[in-house]
Scaffold this motif. Structure first.
Motif, PDB file in Angstrom:
ATOM      1  N   ASP A 275       0.823  -1.217   0.000  1.00 35.97           N
ATOM      2  CA  ASP A 275       0.000   0.000   0.000  1.00 35.97           C
ATOM      3  C   ASP A 275       0.855   1.264   0.000  1.00 35.97           C
ATOM      4  OD1 ASP A 275      -2.320  -1.507   0.022  1.00 35.97           O
ATOM      5  OD2 ASP A 275      -2.528  -1.443   2.207  1.00 35.97           O
ATOM      6  N   ILE A 276       1.876   1.279   0.843  1.00 37.60           N
ATOM      7  CA  ILE A 276       2.739   2.455   0.940  1.00 37.60           C
ATOM      8  C   ILE A 276       3.510   2.683  -0.351  1.00 37.60           C
ATOM      9  CG2 ILE A 276       4.884   3.296   1.989  1.00 37.60           C
ATOM     10  CD1 ILE A 276       2.558   3.979   3.666  1.00 37.60           C
TER      11      ILE A 276
ATOM     12  N   PHE B 147       1.355  13.443  -0.165  1.00 34.31           N
ATOM     13  CA  PHE B 147       1.690  12.437   0.850  1.00 34.31           C
ATOM     14  C   PHE B 147       3.197  12.286   0.999  1.00 34.31           C
ATOM     15  CE2 PHE B 147       2.682   8.082   2.135  1.00 34.31           C
ATOM     16  CZ  PHE B 147       1.926   7.978   3.284  1.00 34.31           C
ATOM     17  N   LYS B 148       3.676  12.287   2.253  1.00 36.18           N
ATOM     18  CA  LYS B 148       5.095  12.092   2.545  1.00 36.18           C
ATOM     19  C   LYS B 148       5.245  10.911   3.511  1.00 36.18           C
ATOM     20  CE  LYS B 148       6.207  15.836   0.280  1.00 36.18           C
ATOM     21  NZ  LYS B 148       6.879  15.754  -1.025  1.00 36.18           N
ATOM     22  N   THR B 149       5.983   9.903   3.098  1.00 34.89           N
ATOM     23  CA  THR B 149       6.141   8.702   3.917  1.00 34.89           C
ATOM     24  C   THR B 149       6.774   9.009   5.265  1.00 34.89           C
ATOM     25  OG1 THR B 149       6.444   7.409   1.890  1.00 34.89           O
ATOM     26  CG2 THR B 149       7.062   6.348   3.951  1.00 34.89           C
TER      27      THR B 149
ATOM     28  N   LEU C   4       1.833   6.189  12.445  1.00 34.06           N
ATOM     29  CA  LEU C   4       1.266   4.907  12.848  1.00 34.06           C
ATOM     30  C   LEU C   4       2.095   3.758  12.304  1.00 34.06           C
ATOM     31  CD1 LEU C   4      -2.508   5.703  12.167  1.00 34.06           C
ATOM     32  CD2 LEU C   4      -1.312   5.763  14.354  1.00 34.06           C
ATOM     33  N   VAL C   5       2.220   2.693  13.082  1.00 33.78           N
ATOM     34  CA  VAL C   5       2.991   1.525  12.648  1.00 33.78           C
ATOM     35  C   VAL C   5       2.278   0.792  11.526  1.00 33.78           C
ATOM     36  CG1 VAL C   5       3.946  -0.700  13.371  1.00 33.78           C
ATOM     37  CG2 VAL C   5       4.009   1.265  14.932  1.00 33.78           C
TER      38      VAL C   5
ATOM     39  N   ALA D  99      -2.295   4.204   8.575  1.00 37.30           N
ATOM     40  CA  ALA D  99      -1.627   5.492   8.359  1.00 37.30           C
ATOM     41  C   ALA D  99      -2.152   6.156   7.089  1.00 37.30           C
ATOM     42  CB  ALA D  99      -0.116   5.297   8.271  1.00 37.30           C
ATOM     43  N   ILE D 100      -2.324   5.367   6.038  1.00 37.10           N
ATOM     44  CA  ILE D 100      -2.829   5.898   4.768  1.00 37.10           C
ATOM     45  C   ILE D 100      -4.280   6.346   4.929  1.00 37.10           C
ATOM     46  CG2 ILE D 100      -3.429   5.319   2.382  1.00 37.10           C
ATOM     47  CD1 ILE D 100      -0.983   3.463   2.365  1.00 37.10           C
TER      48      ILE D 100
END
Length: 210
Positions: free
Chosen positions: A12-13, A75-77, A82-83, A88-89
């Motif tokens: 996903d990331i 969006f910035k990783t 959140l783990v 997080a997304i």
């Protein structure tokens, strides 16, 4: 460009990172929407229930959330707190949709009930002529002076509060949730900081008006 099969196998990331860094993003965007649309729609429907809005508005805002993501690609990783990557997304997407709900409210809420804000009491509030440009400028300058005395968290919460204060007695629950997440504090802390900031403002106004 990756094949559809390769895109399907991305985490996903990684999918979101590529989507936000690629110009040829049609397949990436399609896959990302397929993975997250239902969750975002469900959250938007919950927001509609809280705000007593028709469900179709939530569905529309859910789609607009993805369009906004594709347009701005912000969006910035390294900002993930959140783990769980998926959570997080979703948290990131929910912040976008909450902003869109807030914009919707600003343009469509009932204008019939106007609530005074704490800044309206500067220099006697409505006792002064609303057409007096000098008085209005003086009030504005004093409001800015008082606002700058607040700390960063107090300023963010007061800005959100002022946005809704004219037409809502209390901050909507989803706005409190968004502030708590943004400032990394508990929901109850949002209310406590708000109360503390308002007290500071009132005290400053009382000193000015004396």
């Amino acid at each position: 460009m990756l094949t559809q099969t390769e895109i399907y196998q991305l985490s996903d990331i990684k999918l979101l990172e590529l989507l936000c860094s690629s110009d040829d993003d049609h397949l990436l965007y399609e896959q990302f929407v397929n993975r997250f649309l239902k969750d975002v729609q469900d959250e938007c429907k919950r927001l509609c229930e809280r705000r007593k809005l028709d469900t179709h508005i939530g569905i529309q805002i859910a789609h607009e959330t993805f369009e906004r993501l594709k347009k701005y690609k912000s969006f910035k990783t390294d900002r993930i707190k959140l783990v769980d990557e998926r959570k997080a997304i979703l948290s990131y997407l929910n912040r976008i949709s909450t902003t869109l709900f807030n914009t919707y409210h600003k343009h469509n809420e009932d204008k019939g009930t106007i609530h005074k804000t704490y800044f309206d009491d500067i220099l006697g509030g409505t006792d002064c002529s609303a057409t007096d440009a000098k008085v209005l400028k003086e009030r504005k300058d004093l409001a800015i002076f008082i606002f700058k005395k607040l700390n960063i968290k107090e300023q963010k919460i007061i800005l959100a509060d002022l946005e809704y204060k004219r037409h809502h007695k209390y901050l909507p629950d989803d706005v409190i949730d968004s502030l708590a997440e943004e400032l990394n504090i508990k929901r109850d802390s949002v209310r406590k900081i708000r109360e503390r900031a308002i007290e500071k403002i009132k005290n400053a106004i009382n000193e000015i008006n004396q």
